[in-house]
Motif scaffolding. Sequence first.
Motif, mmCIF file in Angstrom:
data_model
loop_
_atom_site.group_PDB
_atom_site.id
_atom_site.type_symbol
_atom_site.label_atom_id
_atom_site.label_comp_id
_atom_site.label_asym_id
_atom_site.label_seq_id
_atom_site.Cartn_x
_atom_site.Cartn_y
_atom_site.Cartn_z
ATOM 1 N N ILE A 208 10.812 3.083 -2.224
ATOM 2 C CA ILE A 208 11.122 2.649 -2.726
ATOM 3 C C ILE A 208 10.627 1.293 -3.026
ATOM 4 O O ILE A 208 9.775 0.514 -4.686
ATOM 5 N N ALA A 209 10.644 0.694 -2.252
ATOM 6 C CA ALA A 209 10.260 -0.811 -2.431
ATOM 7 C C ALA A 209 8.263 -0.514 -2.413
ATOM 8 O O ALA A 209 7.711 -1.445 -2.789
ATOM 9 N N MET A 210 7.897 0.709 -1.903
ATOM 10 C CA MET A 210 5.895 0.731 -1.489
ATOM 11 C C MET A 210 5.957 0.831 -2.895
ATOM 12 O O MET A 210 4.832 0.754 -3.742
ATOM 13 N N HIS A 211 6.723 2.029 -3.505
ATOM 14 C CA HIS A 211 6.333 1.872 -5.221
ATOM 15 C C HIS A 211 6.090 0.899 -5.226
ATOM 16 O O HIS A 211 5.898 1.421 -6.925
ATOM 17 N N ALA A 212 6.873 0.640 -6.065
ATOM 18 C CA ALA A 212 6.828 -1.390 -6.331
ATOM 19 C C ALA A 212 6.196 -1.706 -6.584
ATOM 20 O O ALA A 212 5.723 -2.478 -7.301
ATOM 21 N N TRP A 213 5.356 -2.017 -5.043
ATOM 22 C CA TRP A 213 4.273 -3.303 -5.410
ATOM 23 C C TRP A 213 3.233 -1.980 -5.534
ATOM 24 O O TRP A 213 2.315 -2.333 -6.269
ATOM 25 N N ILE A 214 3.310 -0.949 -5.745
ATOM 26 C CA ILE A 214 1.919 0.061 -6.034
ATOM 27 C C ILE A 214 1.759 -0.196 -7.533
ATOM 28 O O ILE A 214 1.220 0.109 -8.241
ATOM 29 N N ARG A 215 3.180 0.029 -8.437
ATOM 30 C CA ARG A 215 3.585 0.213 -9.804
ATOM 31 C C ARG A 215 2.349 -0.931 -10.495
ATOM 32 O O ARG A 215 2.023 -1.237 -11.114
ATOM 33 N N GLU A 216 3.160 -2.560 -9.204
ATOM 34 C CA GLU A 216 2.011 -3.842 -9.938
ATOM 35 C C GLU A 216 1.279 -4.193 -9.434
ATOM 36 O O GLU A 216 0.364 -4.739 -10.288
#
Length: 224
Positions: A208-216
């Motif tokens: 979840i946290a990695m994908h939050a960075w990816i989205r940003e």
Amino acid sequence: MTLTSDSAPGPTEWGESRVGTGPWELEHPAAPRPTDARFDPELLDGGDRRNVVDAYRYWRREAIVADIDTRRHPLHVAIENFENDANIGTVVRTANAFAVDTVHIVGRRRWNRRGAMVTDRYQHLLHHPDVDSLLSWARARDLDVVAIDNTPGSVPLESTALPERCLLLFGQEGPGVTEAARRGALMTCSIAQYGSTRSINAGVAAGIAMHAWIREHADPGTAW
């Protein structure tokens, strides 16, 4: 023919239920056999059943790593391993999917690689004996450390801007992030929960946290 060590276990016959691709001549009867140095002759002869995207079929492992290195993100991931956490393999596999620069193992050097599904062969890994050495490594490279844990004083991941040059730090299943890690981090982010459980699986939280960075910060146009 025996496949390279990168190949996953399974049947040798190439039928409707096969995983990956068969020998080059079988799959591409009208196409010339590749002579590019990136291609592995063993895989061309015997087929490629590895867990890789189609763009890397038949490539040598070293060639795949070199190509990923040209497109890795300035995102690092660290997970504490003081109790032999079984989630590390999942973290490595997810980090590989998002082209994370390096996965850092903090604490015990040995970890269960089964969950990585062989992706650790394509992902840069670095070991640190303790949290202090990890934090020193990150400071020397101007990486902001962000701990992920649902603890008092944490800020919501859902509404927080993550640094582009970032090292996401995860604790273990149960204890969570150590106090030393929280003290050394720029901030601690929590993941919103709405049910009865007190915590999310560490491997899931990392994804979840990695994908939050990816989205940003990542460019969706460069994804496979």
